[in-house]
Motif scaffolding. Structure first.
Motif, PDB file in Angstrom:
ATOM      1  N   PRO A  56       4.166  59.348 -79.176  1.00 18.05           N
ATOM      2  CA  PRO A  56       2.998  60.155 -79.542  1.00 18.05           C
ATOM      3  C   PRO A  56       3.187  61.647 -79.276  1.00 18.05           C
ATOM      4  N   ALA A  57       3.805  61.985 -78.142  1.00 14.68           N
ATOM      5  CA  ALA A  57       4.038  63.399 -77.830  1.00 14.68           C
ATOM      6  C   ALA A  57       4.971  64.038 -78.857  1.00 14.68           C
ATOM      7  N   THR A  58       6.016  63.319 -79.254  1.00 11.95           N
ATOM      8  CA  THR A  58       6.975  63.842 -80.221  1.00 11.95           C
ATOM      9  C   THR A  58       6.330  64.030 -81.588  1.00 11.95           C
ATOM     10  N   VAL A  59       5.543  63.046 -82.010  1.00 12.19           N
ATOM     11  CA  VAL A  59       4.853  63.141 -83.303  1.00 12.19           C
ATOM     12  C   VAL A  59       3.904  64.340 -83.312  1.00 12.19           C
ATOM     13  N   PHE A  60       3.122  64.479 -82.267  1.00 15.40           N
ATOM     14  CA  PHE A  60       2.167  65.592 -82.199  1.00 15.40           C
ATOM     15  C   PHE A  60       2.881  66.943 -82.261  1.00 15.40           C
ATOM     16  N   MET A  61       3.903  67.137 -81.434  1.00 12.98           N
ATOM     17  CA  MET A  61       4.589  68.427 -81.374  1.00 12.98           C
ATOM     18  C   MET A  61       5.329  68.739 -82.680  1.00 12.98           C
ATOM     19  N   SER A  62       5.894  67.721 -83.312  1.00 16.07           N
ATOM     20  CA  SER A  62       6.605  67.938 -84.572  1.00 16.07           C
ATOM     21  C   SER A  62       5.665  68.429 -85.664  1.00 16.07           C
ATOM     22  N   LEU A  63       4.500  67.808 -85.767  1.00 10.05           N
ATOM     23  CA  LEU A  63       3.524  68.218 -86.782  1.00 10.05           C
ATOM     24  C   LEU A  63       2.873  69.540 -86.429  1.00 10.05           C
ATOM     25  N   TYR A  64       2.649  69.760 -85.159  1.00 11.83           N
ATOM     26  CA  TYR A  64       2.001  71.000 -84.720  1.00 11.83           C
ATOM     27  C   TYR A  64       2.874  72.221 -85.036  1.00 11.83           C
ATOM     28  N   HIS A  65       4.192  72.057 -84.921  1.00 12.44           N
ATOM     29  CA  HIS A  65       5.113  73.178 -85.145  1.00 12.44           C
ATOM     30  C   HIS A  65       5.759  73.157 -86.533  1.00 12.44           C
ATOM     31  N   SER A  66       5.290  72.300 -87.428  1.00  9.25           N
ATOM     32  CA  SER A  66       5.887  72.197 -88.760  1.00  9.25           C
ATOM     33  C   SER A  66       5.772  73.516 -89.520  1.00  9.25           C
ATOM     34  N   ASN A  67       6.817  73.855 -90.327  1.00 15.57           N
ATOM     35  CA  ASN A  67       6.798  75.106 -91.104  1.00 15.57           C
ATOM     36  C   ASN A  67       7.017  74.872 -92.593  1.00 15.57           C
ATOM     37  N   ALA A  97       1.115  72.244 -73.492  1.00 16.32           N
ATOM     38  CA  ALA A  97       2.316  72.422 -74.304  1.00 16.32           C
ATOM     39  C   ALA A  97       3.583  72.082 -73.530  1.00 16.32           C
ATOM     40  N   GLN A  98       3.640  72.473 -72.255  1.00 12.88           N
ATOM     41  CA  GLN A  98       4.861  72.256 -71.484  1.00 12.88           C
ATOM     42  C   GLN A  98       5.158  70.777 -71.242  1.00 12.88           C
ATOM     43  N   PRO A  99       4.190  69.993 -70.758  1.00 12.82           N
ATOM     44  CA  PRO A  99       4.495  68.557 -70.574  1.00 12.82           C
ATOM     45  C   PRO A  99       4.766  67.839 -71.888  1.00 12.82           C
ATOM     46  N   LEU A 100       4.078  68.235 -72.966  1.00  9.57           N
ATOM     47  CA  LEU A 100       4.346  67.624 -74.266  1.00  9.57           C
ATOM     48  C   LEU A 100       5.766  67.953 -74.733  1.00  9.57           C
ATOM     49  N   THR A 101       6.200  69.173 -74.452  1.00 12.87           N
ATOM     50  CA  THR A 101       7.567  69.572 -74.802  1.00 12.87           C
ATOM     51  C   THR A 101       8.583  68.780 -73.997  1.00 12.87           C
ATOM     52  N   TYR A 102       8.306  68.600 -72.711  1.00 12.20           N
ATOM     53  CA  TYR A 102       9.207  67.797 -71.874  1.00 12.20           C
ATOM     54  C   TYR A 102       9.329  66.372 -72.427  1.00 12.20           C
ATOM     55  N   PHE A 120       6.362  53.572 -76.291  1.00 13.74           N
ATOM     56  CA  PHE A 120       5.243  53.189 -77.145  1.00 13.74           C
ATOM     57  C   PHE A 120       4.031  54.082 -76.943  1.00 13.74           C
ATOM     58  N   TYR A 121       3.684  54.371 -75.681  1.00 13.31           N
ATOM     59  CA  TYR A 121       2.425  55.025 -75.374  1.00 13.31           C
ATOM     60  C   TYR A 121       2.558  56.483 -74.920  1.00 13.31           C
ATOM     61  N   CYS A 122       3.765  56.955 -74.685  1.00 17.77           N
ATOM     62  CA  CYS A 122       3.913  58.308 -74.161  1.00 17.77           C
ATOM     63  C   CYS A 122       4.835  59.179 -75.003  1.00 17.77           C
ATOM     64  N   ILE A 123       6.104  58.817 -75.076  1.00 15.69           N
ATOM     65  CA  ILE A 123       7.095  59.706 -75.667  1.00 15.69           C
ATOM     66  C   ILE A 123       6.926  59.852 -77.179  1.00 15.69           C
ATOM     67  N   TYR A 157      10.448  45.834 -70.789  1.00 16.23           N
ATOM     68  CA  TYR A 157       9.034  45.879 -71.131  1.00 16.23           C
ATOM     69  C   TYR A 157       8.427  47.217 -70.715  1.00 16.23           C
ATOM     70  N   THR A 158       8.804  47.691 -69.539  1.00 17.55           N
ATOM     71  CA  THR A 158       8.313  48.988 -69.067  1.00 17.55           C
ATOM     72  C   THR A 158       8.878  50.126 -69.907  1.00 17.55           C
ATOM     73  N   LEU A 159      10.166  50.044 -70.231  1.00 14.80           N
ATOM     74  CA  LEU A 159      10.758  51.064 -71.096  1.00 14.80           C
ATOM     75  C   LEU A 159      10.065  51.113 -72.450  1.00 14.80           C
ATOM     76  N   SER A 160       9.738  49.945 -72.993  1.00 17.34           N
ATOM     77  CA  SER A 160       9.026  49.883 -74.263  1.00 17.34           C
ATOM     78  C   SER A 160       7.659  50.537 -74.158  1.00 17.34           C
ATOM     79  N   LYS A 161       6.961  50.307 -73.057  1.00 17.90           N
ATOM     80  CA  LYS A 161       5.648  50.917 -72.858  1.00 17.90           C
ATOM     81  C   LYS A 161       5.752  52.439 -72.806  1.00 17.90           C
TER      82      LYS A 161
END
Length: 307
Positions: free
Chosen positions: A44-55, A189-194, A39-42, A32-36
């Motif tokens: 969203p960060a991946t989606v944001f960074m992928s779109l932000y750096h799209s070419n 940028a750094q924590p989102l990249t991590y 769900f709420y951290c990894i 349940y914790t892994l899902s959270k």
């Protein structure tokens, strides 16, 4: 060629899934914790960074979005028709449609794309967009369908639940900041990249832990129906749309491979999160992932002929 693709592309991903399964057997991880965390951290960060750096250019962006919209619409219609024929109730129908519409475009598709195309920027950007669209679908349709079936039509609560999801906001923010070329401060940028870099390992380990929580039920016909639609119907629909939209080269190859992913870990995460058919969801992820070792290898080989 088949053996080479299997060894260099697919098996490295399977290793992390096995690690998660072993860790679950030994330590009984808190799923349940892994899902959270996913769900709420990894995610969203991946989606944001992928779109932000799209070419990708606007024309290709539009083509990919059109492809994906038609792709999931056809899968939805197939899933709904199958659910009606099989007599599935609303909760099971939601879980079944999720199992064929929500695939592993992120925690499985991204590493496959990177290994197949050796990090080629265009292919990577396309897979990132597909993953982002998949995430948007997951946390809109995927969540709303499950909540709707559980809340018996109380769509006010469904909408409130959707508005609490972080992924749609991450997707919109990433697109806006990319379009306006807004610089991202290093302190963000750094924590989102991590978080983005941790996605593959954590998601696959979580998947490995989830799939051993439930006993393997090889006698369930619903799991095999889902697997056939996901692993065989998905690539067939993808190929038809690629030919219909007259796409060629790397875009065509990347989209065909993206359409051949197994049932996504988010299917099981949502089922765990909302307590809706978690056993069925985990089984579809497990069975489709095992069989995908062979089907994705064949699709990768086939994609080489799309020039």
């Amino acid at each position: 060629m088949f053996i080479t693709i299997l060894y260099s592309v697919v098996l490295p991903i399977i290793v992390l899934i096995v690690v998660g399964s072993v860790l679950q057997r030994i330590f009984q991880l808190d799923l349940y914790t892994l899902s959270k965390i996913n769900f709420y951290c990894i995610t969203p960060a991946t989606v944001f960074m992928s779109l932000y750096h799209s070419n990708m250019n606007p024309e290709l962006l539009g083509s990919v979005i059109l492809f994906y919209a038609l792709y999931v619409l056809i899968l939805y219609l197939l899933g709904s028709l199958t659910s009606k024929i099989m007599g599935y109730k609303s909760g099971k129908k939601a879980a079944f449609n999720n199992s064929i519409m929500l695939d592993n475009s992120g925690n499985y598709g991204l590493p496959v794309n990177q290994l197949v195309f050796s990090g080629e920027p265009l292919a990577a950007s396309m897979q990132a967009l597909i993953m982002s669209l998949q995430s948007l679908l997951t946390f809109t349709y995927g969540v709303i369908s499950i909540q709707g079936s559980r809340l018996q039509g109380n769509y006010r609560s469904v909408i409130i639940g959707f508005l609490k999801m972080p992924v749609p906001y991450a997707l919109a923010l990433g697109l806006i900041m990319h379009a306006l070329a807004i610089p991202l401060p290093t302190v963000l940028a750094q924590p989102l990249t991590y978080a983005q870099q941790s996605m593959v390992a954590i998601a696959l380990i979580t998947l490995g832990a989830q799939i051993v929580k439930y006993p393997l039920r090889l006698y369930r016909s619903d799991i095999y129906i889902s697997m056939v639609l996901r692993l065989f119907g998905g690539p067939l629909i993808g190929l038809m749309l690629i030919l219909l939209l007259d796409m060629h080269g790397i875009p065509a190859q990347a989209l065909l491979i993206a359409s051949a992913m197994p049932t996504g870990v988010n299917t099981s995460i949502l089922a765990e999160e909302y307590r809706n058919e978690p056993d069925f969801a985990a089984q579809t992820v497990l069975i489709s992932t095992i069989v995908n070792v062979f089907t994705i290898t064949a699709v990768i080989a086939l994609s080489g002929h799309l020039q």
